[in-house]
Design a protein around this motif. Structure first.
Motif, PDB file in Angstrom:
ATOM      1  N   GLY A  85       0.819  -1.209   0.000  1.00 54.93           N
ATOM      2  CA  GLY A  85       0.000   0.000   0.000  1.00 54.93           C
ATOM      3  C   GLY A  85       0.848   1.252   0.000  1.00 54.93           C
ATOM      4  N   LEU A  86       1.932   1.256   0.780  1.00 52.70           N
ATOM      5  CA  LEU A  86       2.833   2.397   0.827  1.00 52.70           C
ATOM      6  C   LEU A  86       3.541   2.576  -0.523  1.00 52.70           C
ATOM      7  CD1 LEU A  86       4.181   4.650   2.433  1.00 52.70           C
ATOM      8  CD2 LEU A  86       5.902   2.998   3.193  1.00 52.70           C
ATOM      9  N   ASP A  87       4.007   1.481  -1.100  1.00 51.20           N
ATOM     10  CA  ASP A  87       4.656   1.545  -2.416  1.00 51.20           C
ATOM     11  C   ASP A  87       3.700   2.081  -3.475  1.00 51.20           C
ATOM     12  OD1 ASP A  87       6.927   0.521  -1.310  1.00 51.20           O
ATOM     13  OD2 ASP A  87       6.647  -1.524  -2.065  1.00 51.20           O
ATOM     14  N   ALA A  88       2.449   1.658  -3.420  1.00 49.47           N
ATOM     15  CA  ALA A  88       1.459   2.117  -4.398  1.00 49.47           C
ATOM     16  C   ALA A  88       1.201   3.612  -4.242  1.00 49.47           C
ATOM     17  CB  ALA A  88       0.159   1.336  -4.243  1.00 49.47           C
ATOM     18  N   ARG A  89       1.141   4.049  -2.967  1.00 50.44           N
ATOM     19  CA  ARG A  89       0.907   5.483  -2.741  1.00 50.44           C
ATOM     20  C   ARG A  89       2.083   6.317  -3.241  1.00 50.44           C
ATOM     21  NH1 ARG A  89      -1.567   4.668   3.144  1.00 50.44           N
ATOM     22  NH2 ARG A  89       0.187   3.283   3.110  1.00 50.44           N
ATOM     23  N   ILE A  90       3.288   5.831  -3.030  1.00 53.02           N
ATOM     24  CA  ILE A  90       4.482   6.544  -3.514  1.00 53.02           C
ATOM     25  C   ILE A  90       4.467   6.592  -5.039  1.00 53.02           C
ATOM     26  CG2 ILE A  90       7.003   6.438  -3.700  1.00 53.02           C
ATOM     27  CD1 ILE A  90       7.005   5.307  -0.820  1.00 53.02           C
ATOM     28  N   ALA A  91       4.138   5.467  -5.653  1.00 53.75           N
ATOM     29  CA  ALA A  91       4.086   5.421  -7.118  1.00 53.75           C
ATOM     30  C   ALA A  91       3.013   6.372  -7.650  1.00 53.75           C
ATOM     31  CB  ALA A  91       3.819   3.999  -7.592  1.00 53.75           C
ATOM     32  N   LEU A  92       1.846   6.393  -6.998  1.00 52.84           N
ATOM     33  CA  LEU A  92       0.784   7.304  -7.417  1.00 52.84           C
ATOM     34  C   LEU A  92       1.206   8.762  -7.262  1.00 52.84           C
ATOM     35  CD1 LEU A  92      -2.422   5.557  -6.064  1.00 52.84           C
ATOM     36  CD2 LEU A  92      -1.810   5.942  -8.441  1.00 52.84           C
ATOM     37  N   ALA A  93       1.908   9.053  -6.170  1.00 53.23           N
ATOM     38  CA  ALA A  93       2.383  10.424  -5.959  1.00 53.23           C
ATOM     39  C   ALA A  93       3.379  10.823  -7.050  1.00 53.23           C
ATOM     40  CB  ALA A  93       3.017  10.573  -4.582  1.00 53.23           C
TER      41      ALA A  93
END
Length: 196
Positions: free
Chosen positions: A6-14
Motif C-alpha cells: 500500500g505504501l509503495d502504491a501510494r508513492i508510485a501514485l504520488a
C-alpha cells in the motif's frame, strides 16, 4: 507485506501525479508557444500582403478611420491600375469597412502610428490623437502596425515576452490597446516604417 504494498502504491501514485502535473504544464506551454508563433506568422503575412500591394500599385493606402487605420480591404479587392491581387486569402470584414476577417481573432487592421511610448492606450480618442503620424505627440518614427482584435490576454503576454522579452503594452515592437468601454484587446505588432 500488504501494508508495504500500500505504501509503495501510494508513492508510485504520488510520483505519477507529480509527473502528470509537470508534463501538463509543459504541454500547455508548448501549445501557448505554438499559438504565439502562428500569430506572429499571420501578422507578418498580412504585412507582406500589404507590401505586395504597395510594390504593384506604387503608393501607400490612405487613412480611413481614427486618423490611424488604412483601408486594407483594398489588398483583397481594388480596381487601381497595376493591382494584381488579391494579395491575401483573408476575406473583407463584414462590418468593419477597413479590416479583414480572421478565423481566430475578430478582425485584422493595419495602422500607421508613431512608435514613441503609448502612455494613453486606454482611451480611443486620446490614444488615436497622440499616436497619429501627422499630428501625434508621442514622438518617434511613423511605422505600420499590424493589428489583431480580440486577442486573449494570455496570448498577448506570451507574444510580448517572445518578441520584446518582457510585457509592456506601451513600448517595444508589441503593444496592447484596451480601450475603456470596449472589452476586446487590440494587439499591435510593428511591421515596418512608413515609406515617404
Amino acid at each position: 507485506k500488504g501494508a508495504m504494498f500500500g505504501l509503495d502504491a501510494r508513492i508510485a501514485l504520488a510520483i505519477f501525479g507529480a509527473l502528470s502535473v509537470i508534463s501538463g504544464a509543459a504541454l500547455y506551454s508548448a501549445i501557448q508557444d505554438a499559438k504565439v508563433t502562428a500569430m506572429i506568422s499571420d501578422m507578418n503575412e498580412v504585412g507582406k500582403a500589404y507590401d505586395a500591394y504597395y510594390l504593384d500599385v506604387g503608393s501607400e493606402l490612405a487613412i480611413v478611420d481614427s486618423g490611424v487605420y488604412i483601408d486594407i480591404q483594398k489588398i483583397v479587392d481594388d480596381n487601381s491600375s497595376n493591382w494584381k491581387g488579391p494579395y491575401s486569402s483573408l476575406p473583407k470584414h463584414s462590418s468593419i469597412s477597413y479590416g479583414l476577417d480572421h478565423p481566430l481573432y475578430q478582425a485584422v487592421y493595419i495602422g500607421e502610428m508613431l512608435n514613441g511610448s503609448w502612455t494613453d492606450n486606454g482611451a480611443i480618442a486620446t490614444w488615436a490623437t497622440t499616436t497619429r503620424c501627422d499630428t501625434g505627440t508621442v514622438g518617434g518614427s511613423c511605422d505600420f502596425w499590424v493589428v489583431f482584435q480580440d486577442v486573449p490576454m494570455s496570448i498577448y503576454e506570451a507574444l510580448d515576452k517572445k518578441v520584446d522579452g518582457s510585457v509592456d503594452g506601451q513600448n517595444g515592437n508589441v503593444r496592447l490597446v484596451s480601450w475603456s468601454g470596449i472589452a476586446s484587446h487590440h494587439v499591435y505588432l510593428k511591421y515596418r516604417p512608413k515609406q515617404n
